[in-house]
Enzyme design. Structure first.
Site, mmCIF file in Angstrom:
data_model
loop_
_atom_site.group_PDB
_atom_site.id
_atom_site.type_symbol
_atom_site.label_atom_id
_atom_site.label_comp_id
_atom_site.label_asym_id
_atom_site.label_seq_id
_atom_site.Cartn_x
_atom_site.Cartn_y
_atom_site.Cartn_z
ATOM 1 N N ARG A 79 -31.703 -0.212 4.424
ATOM 2 C CA ARG A 79 -32.377 -1.407 4.953
ATOM 3 C C ARG A 79 -31.730 -2.671 4.405
ATOM 4 O O ARG A 79 -31.540 -3.657 5.126
ATOM 5 C CB ARG A 79 -33.876 -1.345 4.607
ATOM 6 C CG ARG A 79 -34.597 -0.251 5.383
ATOM 7 C CD ARG A 79 -36.015 -0.036 4.915
ATOM 8 N NE ARG A 79 -36.809 -1.250 5.060
ATOM 9 C CZ ARG A 79 -37.992 -1.427 4.464
ATOM 10 N NH1 ARG A 79 -38.476 -0.483 3.673
ATOM 11 N NH2 ARG A 79 -38.682 -2.522 4.630
ATOM 12 N N GLN A 113 -45.145 -10.961 5.424
ATOM 13 C CA GLN A 113 -45.296 -9.584 4.933
ATOM 14 C C GLN A 113 -43.915 -8.940 4.786
ATOM 15 O O GLN A 113 -43.807 -7.810 4.324
ATOM 16 C CB GLN A 113 -46.138 -8.756 5.901
ATOM 17 C CG GLN A 113 -47.530 -9.310 6.123
ATOM 18 C CD GLN A 113 -48.223 -8.616 7.276
ATOM 19 O OE1 GLN A 113 -48.900 -7.599 7.105
ATOM 20 N NE2 GLN A 113 -48.055 -9.155 8.467
ATOM 21 N N ASN A 114 -42.889 -9.672 5.228
ATOM 22 C CA ASN A 114 -41.540 -9.093 5.254
ATOM 23 C C ASN A 114 -40.881 -9.174 3.881
ATOM 24 O O ASN A 114 -41.173 -10.063 3.086
ATOM 25 C CB ASN A 114 -40.675 -9.816 6.297
ATOM 26 C CG ASN A 114 -41.264 -9.666 7.695
ATOM 27 O OD1 ASN A 114 -42.063 -8.776 7.953
ATOM 28 N ND2 ASN A 114 -40.900 -10.584 8.587
ATOM 29 N N HIS A 121 -45.635 -9.044 0.267
ATOM 30 C CA HIS A 121 -45.234 -7.663 -0.068
ATOM 31 C C HIS A 121 -43.928 -7.629 -0.852
ATOM 32 O O HIS A 121 -43.218 -6.639 -0.836
ATOM 33 C CB HIS A 121 -45.122 -6.836 1.228
ATOM 34 C CG HIS A 121 -46.444 -6.679 1.912
ATOM 35 N ND1 HIS A 121 -46.576 -6.317 3.228
ATOM 36 C CD2 HIS A 121 -47.715 -6.855 1.457
ATOM 37 C CE1 HIS A 121 -47.867 -6.265 3.559
ATOM 38 N NE2 HIS A 121 -48.573 -6.599 2.497
ATOM 39 N N CYS A 153 -31.302 1.063 -15.466
ATOM 40 C CA CYS A 153 -31.643 -0.164 -16.198
ATOM 41 C C CYS A 153 -30.751 -0.266 -17.436
ATOM 42 O O CYS A 153 -30.579 0.728 -18.166
ATOM 43 C CB CYS A 153 -33.113 -0.075 -16.606
ATOM 44 S SG CYS A 153 -33.651 -1.314 -17.787
ATOM 45 N N CYS A 184 -33.257 0.256 -20.671
ATOM 46 C CA CYS A 184 -33.924 1.520 -21.069
ATOM 47 C C CYS A 184 -33.391 2.721 -20.297
ATOM 48 O O CYS A 184 -33.907 3.829 -20.422
ATOM 49 C CB CYS A 184 -35.436 1.390 -20.827
ATOM 50 S SG CYS A 184 -35.864 1.521 -19.077
ATOM 51 N N GLY A 240 -45.574 -11.673 15.119
ATOM 52 C CA GLY A 240 -44.910 -10.378 14.940
ATOM 53 C C GLY A 240 -45.551 -9.478 13.917
ATOM 54 O O GLY A 240 -44.863 -8.856 13.110
ATOM 55 N N THR A 241 -46.886 -9.391 13.958
ATOM 56 C CA THR A 241 -47.539 -8.448 13.052
ATOM 57 C C THR A 241 -48.591 -7.649 13.815
ATOM 58 O O THR A 241 -49.257 -8.161 14.703
ATOM 59 C CB THR A 241 -48.178 -9.153 11.831
ATOM 60 O OG1 THR A 241 -48.784 -8.166 10.987
ATOM 61 C CG2 THR A 241 -49.201 -10.190 12.229
ATOM 62 N N ALA A 289 -40.953 -13.387 19.743
ATOM 63 C CA ALA A 289 -41.038 -14.589 18.898
ATOM 64 C C ALA A 289 -39.819 -15.492 19.072
ATOM 65 O O ALA A 289 -39.947 -16.725 19.091
ATOM 66 C CB ALA A 289 -41.160 -14.155 17.438
HETATM 67 N N1 APR Z 1 -41.467 -10.767 18.576
HETATM 68 C C1 APR Z 1 -42.753 -10.761 18.122
HETATM 69 N N2 APR Z 1 -43.422 -9.641 17.778
HETATM 70 C C2 APR Z 1 -42.756 -8.478 17.917
HETATM 71 C C3 APR Z 1 -41.419 -8.387 18.377
HETATM 72 C C4 APR Z 1 -40.778 -9.605 18.717
HETATM 73 N N3 APR Z 1 -39.503 -9.626 19.172
HETATM 74 N N4 APR Z 1 -41.051 -7.071 18.402
HETATM 75 C C5 APR Z 1 -42.129 -6.371 17.949
HETATM 76 N N5 APR Z 1 -43.147 -7.207 17.666
HETATM 77 C C6 APR Z 1 -44.476 -6.896 17.154
HETATM 78 C C7 APR Z 1 -45.012 -5.531 17.501
HETATM 79 O O1 APR Z 1 -45.702 -5.582 18.747
HETATM 80 C C8 APR Z 1 -45.969 -5.282 16.341
HETATM 81 O O2 APR Z 1 -47.260 -5.797 16.643
HETATM 82 O O3 APR Z 1 -44.368 -6.904 15.748
HETATM 83 C C9 APR Z 1 -45.384 -6.091 15.196
HETATM 84 C C10 APR Z 1 -44.769 -5.238 14.111
HETATM 85 O O4 APR Z 1 -45.801 -4.530 13.526
HETATM 86 P P1 APR Z 1 -45.485 -3.613 12.242
HETATM 87 O O5 APR Z 1 -44.251 -2.823 12.487
HETATM 88 O O6 APR Z 1 -46.781 -2.934 11.915
HETATM 89 O O7 APR Z 1 -45.103 -4.632 11.111
HETATM 90 P P2 APR Z 1 -46.087 -5.468 10.202
HETATM 91 O O8 APR Z 1 -47.288 -5.932 10.965
HETATM 92 O O9 APR Z 1 -45.275 -6.507 9.542
HETATM 93 O O10 APR Z 1 -46.533 -4.375 9.105
HETATM 94 C C11 APR Z 1 -47.306 -4.870 8.031
HETATM 95 O O11 APR Z 1 -47.158 -2.718 7.003
HETATM 96 O O12 APR Z 1 -45.805 -0.938 6.607
HETATM 97 C C12 APR Z 1 -46.410 -2.041 6.005
HETATM 98 O O13 APR Z 1 -45.709 -3.276 4.145
HETATM 99 C C13 APR Z 1 -45.395 -2.980 5.463
HETATM 100 O O14 APR Z 1 -45.349 -5.386 5.569
HETATM 101 C C14 APR Z 1 -45.557 -4.207 6.333
HETATM 102 C C15 APR Z 1 -46.963 -4.104 6.800
#
Ligand code: APR
Length: 262
Positions: free
Chosen positions: A67, A98-99, A116, A152, A155, A192-193, A236
């Protein structure tokens, strides 16, 4: 009801809350995307955990290094750039993500609240000391393979990525700042969440309860039906630049992205 861009223009304090979807157009997989290669049969919650790391450090470190390689190759997309430009056009903007990538920083956003953590904030799994300089990416890390974590220098414990793993607490001060911004802001742009992971996912609800409006920017927005909650359905990288165009706010130039930290 359709979102009125004047709400953005009139906002005194905007809280931008981002998830993996804001980095999708930079080529970075979201958490709801299927895992690939060695990790295909794992659930991210297994790998992103101290138990998962303890059980197989090379598998987990290899996953994060793949990643990290992807993040180093990636560039901020128009969504990251629009958020950085917006900060210059509204009286106050708080950016909470959250990224664990650094694409908001590379787009020019100052003071990013990483709920996070950050992948490249490596520290020792045993003594918790932070690592001064970033370990170089192992040969072929981008292709995805098991990689023994570096040790590390204090340690000899294995290094771990600086992300908040499932079952671990979020950085308290960062969370406090994010919740305070949710209580104070006039508008949340939730970008985008999937809103599945607490406590981060409670930010839009907290803001609604405090009187703010919430706009979800997502190809598949999920709304609760609250009268001050709106959706701008779409990617987005397309929706945010268009929103900045439509809203009668100042016109600071779009920033140029910075190179990745190597
Ligand atoms: N633009 C906007 N939104 C988008 C796009 C885009 N181009 N492509 C995908 N998405 C949306 C999807 O529809 C989804 O709702 O982004 C969201 C991604 O959701 P997740 O993969 O669940 O990511 P996230 O919400 O950030 O997850 C939250 O979960 O796994 C844990 O710690 C991890 O921070 C993460 C947390």
């Amino acid at each position: 009801m359709h979102f009125d861009p004047n709400v953005l223009a009139k906002a005194r304090h905007v809280l931008v809350f981002t998830g993996a979807g804001v980095s999708a157009e930079s080529g970075i997989a979201t958490f709801r995307d299927k895992l690939v290669g060695l990790w295909e049969r794992f659930d991210p919650t297994q790998l992103a955990s101290a138990d998962g790391f303890r059980a197989d450090p090379a598998l987990v470190w290899g996953w994060y290094e793949m990643r990290r390689a992807g993040i180093l190759q990636a560039r901020p997309n128009p969504a990251h750039l629009a958020i950085a430009a917006l900060a210059k056009r509204v009286p106050r903007l708080t950016l909470v993500t959250q990224n664990v990538d650094d694409l908001h920083e590379r787009a020019g956003s100052p003071d990013v609240l990483h709920l996070h953590g950050r992948l490249d904030a490596f520290r020792c799994f045993s003594c918790d000391r932070p690592v001064g300089s970033l370990p170089a990416l192992a040969e072929g890390a981008g292709a995805g393979r098991r990689i023994e974590p570096p040790r590390c220098v204090y340690c000899a414990g294995p290094l771990r990525p600086g992300v908040v793993w499932f079952g671990e607490s979020l950085p308290a001060h960062t969370l406090e700042r994010a919740f305070a911004a949710a209580e104070d802001c006039d508008l949340v742009l939730s970008v985008g969440t999937s809103g599945l992971v607490q406590p981060a996912a409670s930010i839009p609800r907290l803001a609604l309860a405090a009187g703010a409006s919430v706009v979800h920017v997502n190809p598949q927005p999920a709304l609760t039906g609250h009268p001050r909650e709106f959706a701008l359905a779409g990617k987005a990288g397309e929706v945010l630049p268009a929103l900045l165009q439509a809203a009668p706010i100042g016109s600071a130039p779009m920033p140029r992205p910075a190179p990745a930290r190597r």
